[in-house]
Write an enzyme that holds these catalytic residues in place. Structure first.
Site, PDB file in Angstrom:
ATOM      1  N   TYR A  53    -109.772  92.258  47.053  1.00 65.18           N
ATOM      2  CA  TYR A  53    -109.109  93.501  46.624  1.00 65.18           C
ATOM      3  C   TYR A  53    -109.647  94.719  47.378  1.00 65.18           C
ATOM      4  O   TYR A  53    -108.912  95.696  47.567  1.00 65.18           O
ATOM      5  CB  TYR A  53    -109.191  93.673  45.096  1.00 65.18           C
ATOM      6  CG  TYR A  53    -108.310  92.663  44.405  1.00 65.18           C
ATOM      7  CD1 TYR A  53    -106.927  92.831  44.365  1.00 65.18           C
ATOM      8  CD2 TYR A  53    -108.836  91.495  43.857  1.00 65.18           C
ATOM      9  CE1 TYR A  53    -106.099  91.883  43.783  1.00 65.18           C
ATOM     10  CE2 TYR A  53    -108.021  90.535  43.277  1.00 65.18           C
ATOM     11  CZ  TYR A  53    -106.656  90.740  43.245  1.00 65.18           C
ATOM     12  OH  TYR A  53    -105.828  89.797  42.674  1.00 65.18           O
ATOM     13  N   GLN A  86     -93.461  95.047  40.388  1.00 64.51           N
ATOM     14  CA  GLN A  86     -94.508  94.022  40.320  1.00 64.51           C
ATOM     15  C   GLN A  86     -95.626  94.374  41.284  1.00 64.51           C
ATOM     16  O   GLN A  86     -96.654  93.720  41.318  1.00 64.51           O
ATOM     17  CB  GLN A  86     -93.938  92.664  40.739  1.00 64.51           C
ATOM     18  CG  GLN A  86     -92.881  92.118  39.816  1.00 64.51           C
ATOM     19  CD  GLN A  86     -92.358  90.782  40.337  1.00 64.51           C
ATOM     20  OE1 GLN A  86     -93.060  89.784  40.333  1.00 64.51           O
ATOM     21  NE2 GLN A  86     -91.128  90.759  40.782  1.00 64.51           N
ATOM     22  N   ASN A  87     -95.377  95.378  42.100  1.00 66.21           N
ATOM     23  CA  ASN A  87     -96.348  95.693  43.148  1.00 66.21           C
ATOM     24  C   ASN A  87     -97.552  96.434  42.592  1.00 66.21           C
ATOM     25  O   ASN A  87     -97.439  97.233  41.663  1.00 66.21           O
ATOM     26  CB  ASN A  87     -95.686  96.531  44.243  1.00 66.21           C
ATOM     27  CG  ASN A  87     -94.635  95.735  44.978  1.00 66.21           C
ATOM     28  OD1 ASN A  87     -94.590  94.516  44.846  1.00 66.21           O
ATOM     29  ND2 ASN A  87     -93.789  96.403  45.723  1.00 66.21           N
ATOM     30  N   VAL A  88     -98.669  96.183  43.255  1.00 67.46           N
ATOM     31  CA  VAL A  88     -99.904  96.847  42.843  1.00 67.46           C
ATOM     32  C   VAL A  88    -100.199  98.022  43.781  1.00 67.46           C
ATOM     33  O   VAL A  88    -101.184  98.731  43.592  1.00 67.46           O
ATOM     34  CB  VAL A  88    -101.077  95.841  42.793  1.00 67.46           C
ATOM     35  CG1 VAL A  88    -100.810  94.813  41.702  1.00 67.46           C
ATOM     36  CG2 VAL A  88    -101.283  95.124  44.134  1.00 67.46           C
ATOM     37  N   HIS A 104     -97.901  94.632  36.972  1.00 59.83           N
ATOM     38  CA  HIS A 104     -99.045  93.779  37.325  1.00 59.83           C
ATOM     39  C   HIS A 104    -100.291  94.558  37.714  1.00 59.83           C
ATOM     40  O   HIS A 104    -101.160  94.032  38.393  1.00 59.83           O
ATOM     41  CB  HIS A 104     -98.643  92.823  38.461  1.00 59.83           C
ATOM     42  CG  HIS A 104     -97.613  91.816  38.038  1.00 59.83           C
ATOM     43  ND1 HIS A 104     -96.824  91.127  38.922  1.00 59.83           N
ATOM     44  CD2 HIS A 104     -97.252  91.396  36.802  1.00 59.83           C
ATOM     45  CE1 HIS A 104     -96.006  90.321  38.237  1.00 59.83           C
ATOM     46  NE2 HIS A 104     -96.236  90.470  36.965  1.00 59.83           N
ATOM     47  N   THR A 170     -87.898  90.522  45.741  1.00 64.08           N
ATOM     48  CA  THR A 170     -88.722  89.636  44.915  1.00 64.08           C
ATOM     49  C   THR A 170     -88.181  88.213  44.957  1.00 64.08           C
ATOM     50  O   THR A 170     -86.965  88.004  44.959  1.00 64.08           O
ATOM     51  CB  THR A 170     -88.822  90.118  43.449  1.00 64.08           C
ATOM     52  OG1 THR A 170     -89.440  89.099  42.656  1.00 64.08           O
ATOM     53  CG2 THR A 170     -87.494  90.478  42.848  1.00 64.08           C
ATOM     54  N   SER A 171     -89.099  87.253  44.987  1.00 63.80           N
ATOM     55  CA  SER A 171     -88.707  85.846  45.039  1.00 63.80           C
ATOM     56  C   SER A 171     -88.308  85.333  43.655  1.00 63.80           C
ATOM     57  O   SER A 171     -87.873  84.198  43.521  1.00 63.80           O
ATOM     58  CB  SER A 171     -89.868  85.011  45.566  1.00 63.80           C
ATOM     59  OG  SER A 171     -90.966  85.139  44.679  1.00 63.80           O
TER      60      SER A 171
HETATM   61  N1  LIG Z   1     -97.245  95.328  47.856  1.00 65.28           N
HETATM   62  C1  LIG Z   1     -97.827  94.789  46.786  1.00 65.28           C
HETATM   63  O1  LIG Z   1     -98.217  95.480  45.852  1.00 65.28           O
HETATM   64  C2  LIG Z   1     -97.982  93.282  46.702  1.00 65.28           C
HETATM   65  C3  LIG Z   1     -98.049  92.521  47.857  1.00 65.28           C
HETATM   66  C4  LIG Z   1     -98.203  91.129  47.726  1.00 65.28           C
HETATM   67  C5  LIG Z   1     -98.268  90.561  46.446  1.00 65.28           C
HETATM   68  N2  LIG Z   1     -98.169  91.335  45.348  1.00 65.28           N
HETATM   69  C6  LIG Z   1     -98.186  90.655  43.999  1.00 65.28           C
HETATM   70  O2  LIG Z   1     -97.634  89.372  44.185  1.00 65.28           O
HETATM   71  C7  LIG Z   1     -96.594  89.017  43.238  1.00 65.28           C
HETATM   72  C8  LIG Z   1     -95.403  88.816  44.080  1.00 65.28           C
HETATM   73  O3  LIG Z   1     -94.194  88.364  43.554  1.00 65.28           O
HETATM   74  P1  LIG Z   1     -92.945  88.990  44.303  1.00 65.28           P
HETATM   75  O4  LIG Z   1     -91.721  88.305  43.825  1.00 65.28           O
HETATM   76  O5  LIG Z   1     -93.049  90.473  44.208  1.00 65.28           O
HETATM   77  O6  LIG Z   1     -93.178  88.648  45.850  1.00 65.28           O
HETATM   78  P2  LIG Z   1     -92.974  87.333  46.672  1.00 65.28           P
HETATM   79  O7  LIG Z   1     -93.902  87.398  47.831  1.00 65.28           O
HETATM   80  O8  LIG Z   1     -93.001  86.125  45.821  1.00 65.28           O
HETATM   81  O9  LIG Z   1     -91.511  87.512  47.256  1.00 65.28           O
HETATM   82  C9  LIG Z   1     -91.260  88.501  48.245  1.00 65.28           C
HETATM   83  C10 LIG Z   1     -89.765  88.626  48.445  1.00 65.28           C
HETATM   84  O10 LIG Z   1     -89.583  89.703  49.354  1.00 65.28           O
HETATM   85  C11 LIG Z   1     -88.564  89.342  50.258  1.00 65.28           C
HETATM   86  N3  LIG Z   1     -88.736  90.155  51.460  1.00 65.28           N
HETATM   87  C12 LIG Z   1     -89.466  89.912  52.578  1.00 65.28           C
HETATM   88  N4  LIG Z   1     -89.327  90.916  53.454  1.00 65.28           N
HETATM   89  C13 LIG Z   1     -88.506  91.834  52.869  1.00 65.28           C
HETATM   90  C14 LIG Z   1     -87.971  93.093  53.275  1.00 65.28           C
HETATM   91  N5  LIG Z   1     -88.286  93.623  54.456  1.00 65.28           N
HETATM   92  N6  LIG Z   1     -87.173  93.755  52.420  1.00 65.28           N
HETATM   93  C15 LIG Z   1     -86.850  93.228  51.206  1.00 65.28           C
HETATM   94  N7  LIG Z   1     -87.300  92.040  50.785  1.00 65.28           N
HETATM   95  C16 LIG Z   1     -88.117  91.350  51.607  1.00 65.28           C
HETATM   96  C17 LIG Z   1     -88.739  87.838  50.472  1.00 65.28           C
HETATM   97  O11 LIG Z   1     -87.526  87.255  50.910  1.00 65.28           O
HETATM   98  C18 LIG Z   1     -89.110  87.378  49.053  1.00 65.28           C
HETATM   99  O12 LIG Z   1     -87.966  87.034  48.291  1.00 65.28           O
HETATM  100  C19 LIG Z   1     -96.498  90.191  42.316  1.00 65.28           C
HETATM  101  O13 LIG Z   1     -97.118  89.787  41.160  1.00 65.28           O
HETATM  102  C20 LIG Z   1     -97.324  91.314  42.982  1.00 65.28           C
HETATM  103  O14 LIG Z   1     -98.168  91.920  42.033  1.00 65.28           O
HETATM  104  C21 LIG Z   1     -98.042  92.675  45.450  1.00 65.28           C
END
Ligand SMILES: NC(=O)c1ccc[n+]([C@@H]2O[C@H](COP(=O)([O-])OP(=O)(O)OC[C@H]3O[C@@H](n4cnc5c(N)ncnc54)[C@H](O)[C@@H]3O)[C@@H](O)[C@H]2O)c1
Length: 227
Positions: A53, A86-88, A104, A170-171
């Site tokens: 982190y 969901q982003n941090v 999250h 989001t996936s």
């Molecule tokens: N930026 C952050 O804060 C961050 C980064 C990584 C993980 N996380 C954490 O991981 C978990 C992730 O689950 P999730 O479903 O958010 O992510 P995930 O990684 O499971 O899915 C990411 C999604 O983003 C799509 N994607 C990729 N490039 C893209 C773009 N340029 N524009 C739009 N979409 C695009 C992919 O196709 C995919 O469906 C969450 O709990 C989160 O807290 C957060």
């Protein structure tokens, strides 16, 4: 004003240079997620988790919001907008969005391992020996796998009030967040923006799939909604 609720995931921050959660290798920045994002991972190796982190926090200080984050801000001129992310990261806030709920947790916050109400702003490294005012070790203010999602009820309430729902990057694999799509009023328009969308047109009535990156896809939807 109509209410637009926006659910965002790691994909909206991808074009800012932050990797998504599950790259093609199934790892988060090279780590098994259970190592760095679970209570058992924390119990087994606190230094590894803190280091992970610390790196994410340092990286977040180097990046900026992208056109996807910025386009959402312009929606506020015509709609009441609430973002559930969901982003941090804090890229929605830095772009200028007013109402952001972090499901999250937040990278720039830490909390006490003894009293979860003791939460502190934190932009530097967090190390073993950094303690709260009750002298307990501090940990990242992140919801790890297997932990409660304290903001979930609030997120459900917000989603239920939506007149229009946008889902971006989001996936739909992380629960309970992925289930929020099922808590809308019936038949509201839903826009799903993701280059590899994980929902099908036939699954929901009024579903519009925009299979594009956030930077172009969000702008398209915002233009459609505001024209
Ligand atoms: N930026 C952050 O804060 C961050 C980064 C990584 C993980 N996380 C954490 O991981 C978990 C992730 O689950 P999730 O479903 O958010 O992510 P995930 O990684 O499971 O899915 C990411 C999604 O983003 C799509 N994607 C990729 N490039 C893209 C773009 N340029 N524009 C739009 N979409 C695009 C992919 O196709 C995919 O469906 C969450 O709990 C989160 O807290 C957060």
């Amino acid at each position: 004003m109509k209410k637009v609720v926006v659910l965002t995931g790691a994909g909206i921050s991808a074009e800012s240079g932050i990797q998504t959660f599950r790259g093609s290798d199934g790892l988060w920045e090279g780590h098994d997620v259970m190592e760095v994002a679970s209570p058992i991972g924390w119990k087994n190796n606190k230094s590894l988790v803190l280091d992970f982190y610390n790196k994410r926090r340092a990286q977040l200080l180097q990046v900026s919001p992208n056109p996807g984050h910025l386009a959402l801000v312009t929606l506020e001129e015509m709609f009441e907008v609430e973002i559930i992310t969901q982003n941090v990261d804090d890229l929605h806030e830095r772009a200028g969005s007013k109402n952001v709920l972090h499901l999250h947790g937040e990278l720039f916050k830490v909390r006490s391992t003894k009293n979860s109400n003791l939460i502190y702003e934190w932009k530097k490294d967090l190390n073993i020996g950094d303690v709260c005012e009750e002298k307990a070790q501090l940990r990242p203010h992140i919801v790890w796998f297997g932990e409660d999602v304290p903001m979930l009820n609030k997120a459900v309430e917000i989603t239920f009030k939506a007149d229009i729902l946008l889902i971006i990057g989001t996936s739909m694999k992380v629960y309970p967040a992925a289930n929020l799509i099922n808590y809308t009023k019936p038949n509201i328009p839903i826009y799903f923006i993701d280059p590899e969308p994980s929902v099908y047109q036939s699954q929901y009535s009024n579903l519009n799939i925009i299979a594009e990156n956030a930077s172009t896809g969000v702008l398209k939807v915002v233009n459609e909604l505001t024209r």
